[in-house]
Structure formats: structure tokens, C-alpha cells
Scaffold this active site. Sequence first.
Site: not given
Lengths: 426, 426
Positions: A276, A413
Site C-alpha cells: 500500500e 469504494k
Amino acid sequence: MIKVNLDHSSLKTVELDNNKVKQIHEIIKTKSGAGNDFLGWIEWPEAFNKNEYDQMKKVANSLRSKIDILVTIGIGGSYLGIRAADEMIRGLNHSDKIKIIYSGHTMSSTYVAQLSEYLKGKKFGICVISKSGTTTEPGIAFRTLEKQLIEQSGIEKAKELIVAITDGSRGALKTLANKKGYLTFTIPNDIGGRFSVLTPVGIFPLLVAGINTDNIFKGAIKAKNNLVQNDLTNQAYKYAAARNALYNQGYKAEALVTYELQMQYINEWWKQLFGESEGKEGKGLFPTSMVFSTDLHSMGQWVQEGPRKVVFETIIKIQNPVGNLSVELDQDNYDGLNFLAGKSFHEINSVAIEGVIDAHVNAGKMPNIILEFEKMDDEQFGYLVYFFELAVAMSGYMMGINPFDQPGVEVYKQNMFKLLGKPGIK
Amino acid sequence: MIKVNLDHSSLKTVELDNNKVKQIHEIIKTKSGAGNDFLGWIEWPEAFNKNEYDQMKKVANSLRSKIDILVTIGIGGSYLGIRAADEMIRGLNHSDKIKIIYSGHTMSSTYVAQLSEYLKGKKFGICVISKSGTTTEPGIAFRTLEKQLIEQSGIEKAKELIVAITDGSRGALKTLANKKGYLTFTIPNDIGGRFSVLTPVGIFPLLVAGINTDNIFKGAIKAKNNLVQNDLTNQAYKYAAARNALYNQGYKAEALVTYELQMQYINEWWKQLFGESEGKEGKGLFPTSMVFSTDLHSMGQWVQEGPRKVVFETIIKIQNPVGNLSVELDQDNYDGLNFLAGKSFHEINSVAIEGVIDAHVNAGKMPNIILEFEKMDDEQFGYLVYFFELAVAMSGYMMGINPFDQPGVEVYKQNMFKLLGKPGIK
């Protein structure tokens, strides 16, 4: 302590960029690089709020006397670090009375339904972890399990069994907890999710698990004090520079290898920390995990004879075992293993590691970075966390990206919210 | 049933080599390719020994009444398939009385010592699985746990609590079991370790776990009867051809993605099946696993914005959940999630999957192969196993290697034996 051994990495010292390391060290130290709002983890092992810590200890102790199971609800950095610490420090078959079960990291209806069934009639508590309180996965898990806990324990008792780790002053979960009378502990504003295991995010559940978190901080402080050099003698920087050198040679993926089953989730936590932090702007090594001996009998064939210049290995080699046993002598020796009798498992495992390194490096032409690691305990967990956090800061800056944001996580998302018809999203 | 959907794979039909598929189908059918001594798995779902199966059922039932824990001792193909089946079919928080614990897949002294401590005073049995009985990892674990079981239960009782799965006529474990009076079941000679989960290797422990293995065979037979076409209409071949086409485009790694936590070890089993079958002669995709939603919040960033043409994703998408729950309506709606109230978790998860595929494929330019999979139950487990076994046979031959050997696994063993001073090795 962690010592970086590059003897089997195929790297020459000259390939490690000491000047770049020195420059970036200044950038980290003066907090002048990209993402510098999220450098709270650097001072945290000494700078955390001692009053809140004392309060957490009291609440955790009280909770330990009331429950058998703690369900932590969280995803990503609010899940992996807790599990990594719990499994590494307590092990996989421990006898502590408190069991930790994880939720909020999946939307699998089968998992949630089965967990709910399993918790029926059991004495459980909830630790819900979310900075905002609006993340979908933990949000819907909390709705389900909060309701069940209130039904099983009554609304007043439930207030003693639910703790929220969230923003210090605002957000949906903070509001909810205040209104409903749940205790809260604070996620600092300047520490990102994947760097948060030493904040209340990790520390509170680990206290409930009966783990000595004082020792975790002791280890983190030791790392903070050890890893101060501005050059390649700094072991965290040496690791960062080595993986960057291999990346620049064209390697695509780094496999973190452990020989200890209870370190499996350390690898998962590391995957998030590095994947990440670095996987952006078309850059970044793909982080992957292997657990030997198991994976010697699954991925071992590919590692030995598959394509080269794709994956390199980084081995965490443990110096001292926690428990140890010796191989029994067997009069009959049907299995022909008496040549191992009297040797300890740790001795055999250590020899196996040498044999594997030699097989992979020499016969297999696959570079190995060795991280010599002291012991699987609370203090060394703290050390390891700080080591990798500092390493990823150096490594990400060497790669030329901001190691502290995660812009790409938002895309799915937004898609999901659109498809689910969330108000205000189009 | 498994249906392969290539709509998001970026592949044009013309890139899949139908002629090569037809040629290789003949090679598999006539058993004329490399490694053809190890094609026993093709007929196995119908050809297995029914008398031995009945005997296994009796022994397993008797064992279920005597123990709470079954320790299976095995590594690689004698470990991953059992765990994959147990977790997929029973789930992660089941209430069956029998718990399966794994050993022999690690030489971690800490793990073995902790397991030994954990088993003290508990009612446990042992299923030791090894073709030869001389593999080091399971060998030394068995020495330790056999001794403990005899000490806890007495030597006569222990005979009823230990079962060996091994060669039918010879080898160290067969000899040991015969001499000591332990029951044995047979590992067929023409089925390799990574293809063995439907043989007694997997079936016996799963019977002890209370799983309906009749249904597992039913599913495998269904797959055997469904997957008979000699071309790309055969779904197993379609999957094999698609991954080969992406490999030929330069992709280095395939990530198998699940949205179900209890499928995590299906991915691990798949990693061995494909990695060990194909990783040779400098060829083979690196098989890796991701478990979403968890890994959306760890590896998601890398997948979205990291380097391209390194990894592609293969998604197992479940059509029907086993359990299901709906999101509760919350009057206060502090978390703002009331727009999901009344929707089932499965519905939300399915929408999430669509959103993620769109994000990864369109924004992220990452090919996705979708495997549409019916349900997580015993029958579908059997189907899935046969599907992937047939797929890897096709895929390995397409890559031009022998998918049924594993020459590279020996290198580390020889090194290790040399370092440990095994008699006769130099």
C-alpha cells in the site's frame, strides 16, 4: 534486534546507493518530504499519551474478567497488525482464556452468519476500530454484532462490553459511542492505518489478550534508538536500499519467507505496509508471502526452477526459539531418522534454512536477503514493527513516491457506493 | 459447476488456441504425454476401492466417538487439500465436536512444543500421512506426538487412535504401522501428492471431521462427466487456455482472488497445484493468493496503481451463500449506512465484487478472469478439485512441460540431508 545479511543477495555493496540514503534520511528527519503529515509513528513509542495508556490497561483488565471472546471489528490496518502480534506473541495453540476472533474484514454473508451462530450463548465483547466509522465492511459487521450482544447481555451490560477505537473528536463512530455510552480510545491524526499497530488500534486488543504491551513499547523504543545512523549502517535503510537495488535490476516481486507458522500474519501485515505504501504511479514491488516448510512442498518447485528475475526472497531467520524439543531415539528406526535423534527441532530447522538458502541461491540463482531476527516475543514484535516502518519510509522515498498515502484504494469504494445507491454519490 | 467468464480478461477469443487444446485433449485422453504414470486422478472419482472406502467410514466413525481433536501429520499435498476442504465445507467457526489440528508441515520448534503442551490431557488421535514415511518434517513430528499419545492413552488404546495413510505395500510408514498394529489406508501409486485430496489422504480425515464425502465424490463425478469436450467449450480447458494466453503476453503472476475467508486454503491448495506443476524449465506463472475484502485494504493499492503486465487476477465468484443475514435498520443512522438496511450481506458483497472488477479492469487496466462458482459445500468442493486438476494438466502441457513431476523439490532436501549428516548422503 534485526541484522540484514546480504551475503546471498547477489548484490555488490557498490550497488547500494549510500548518498541517496543520506539525502532521504535528512528528508525523513526534517519531515520535509511528501506525506509528512503522517510521520507520527516516528516519535510514537515514546510520545504516546500515558494517561490514556493507563486507562486502557484498566478497561482491558476489567474486560478480561467478563468475557471469553473478544471480537475485533476492523479491516486493513485495523485488523492485520493485531492478528500479526497476537499470533506471533501468544502462538497458535495458546492456553490464555481470551480468544480473539476477527470480523469487519469481510462481507462474506456465510462468514458473518456462521460467526453470529457461533457467538450464541457465549460471553463475548466487541472492540470496533474505525477512524471514520463509515467504512462499509466494519460498519455492517458492527450493526449485526452490536445488536446480538445487546440481545444476549442487555443494553446496560453491553455498555461495559463494547469499546470503540476511533477519531479523538469527531466522526460517525465517535458520535455513536458518545451517544450510546461506549468507551473510546483515540487513533492519532498523524498516523496512517498501516502504521497504527502500536497505537490503541493494536494495543487495546492486545491488552485484552493478556499480552505485555510494556515490552512491545520497550522493543519499539530500542529500535528507535538503534536505527539512528544516516547511512547504510542503519539496518532498516540497508534493507530498503537492497530491495530497491533488486527492483532496479528488474525484479517484480518480493517474497517474505518465514519458517514459523505463527509469523504468517506478520507477513500479511508486511504485505499491506509495503504494497500500500509503494504500489503507485506504476511503481512498486509486488509483496507476497511464503511459509516454509509448508510452501517448500508447494511453491518450492517454482522457486527452484521457474522463471528468473521475477521474484526474490527475503528470509526472516529466527535466532532463538521460544519452545524447543529434541527428536526421540527410536529403537526400531523404521523411518531411518535416528541420525537426527537427540538433535533439537530448532537445530534441524536452522540447518534446513541453510540448505534451502544454498539450494535457492546457488542452484536456483535466486537472490536472498536474510533478516536475522532475535526471538518471537513481545519486545521483538515492537522492534520488528518499527524496523519495517522506518524501512518502508526510506524505500518509498527511494522509489520516488509518497509512501504515506493510498489514493488507489478509493476507486473500488466509489464504484461500490454508486452501484449500491449511496446517497450523494453518482 | 464452474463457468469461466472472460468478458473482463482483455482477451479476444482468437487469442485462445483451440487447435492446441484439441491436440492436448487427445494426449491426456490416450495417456500418451509426459508424466502419464500419474494420471490416476482422471478415473479416480469412480474407480476408487469401495471396500476400502466402507472400511474408512467405519474407522472414522469409531474414532469420532473417542476423540475431540484429530492431529493430521503431513506436508504439501498431505496437508493443504485437507485444510482447504475442511475450512471451505465446515467453515471457520463451526460447532462440530471434532477439531482438526495440523502438524508435520513445519519444523518450527516453537510450534511443535506449543502443540505438544496444548494436547496435554486432551483426547486426541493421529492421522499420519506419508507415501514413504521417511520425509523429515512429518517424520520427526510423528515421533514426538506418537510418544505423547502413548504416554497419555497407554500403548493398547493408542493403537485405536493412530491411523496411517501410506503406500499400499511397502515403505517405512507401512512397515512401522504393520509392526505396531496401526490401521493403514492406501495412497495410490498413480496419483501424485498435489492431486491426492480425493484419495484416502483427504477423505479419511474429512470423514473424521464429519463431512459428507459421498457428496464430495458426487461433485467430482459431475465434473468428470461435464468436462468432456475436446475444445474451448470445456470450461477447465477455457481457463487453462486463457491463463496461457496471458502468460504468453508477458504476465508473470496469477493472483487467485476469493471474497470468502473460508476459501483461503483453497487458494493455498491451488498455489501448490499450479506452482509445483508448472514452475520448471524456467517457465510458469507465479501463483499467488488474495483474500478480499481484507486485501482490498492492503494489496488493493498496488493492484490499482502498481506496475502493469506483472499480475493478472482470477476471481472465484460465489453464486449462492450458505448462510445469509440482512443489514439492520438503525434509527439513529450515525454511520450513514441505512441505505444498505434490508439488503443482504450477500447482495452487498456481490455488488462490491462488480465494483472491484470494474475498478481493477477499467481504471486499473488489469485483466480479470472470472470463475463463476455455485456454492461452498461438499459437492462443489469435489467439482472444484476435479476442475482445477484437469485445468492444470491442459495448462502444463500447453506450456510445454511435464505437469506431473517436481524435480526441483529434491535440491533443498539433498542439501539438508548432507548438512545433517544423513547416512549414505554426501
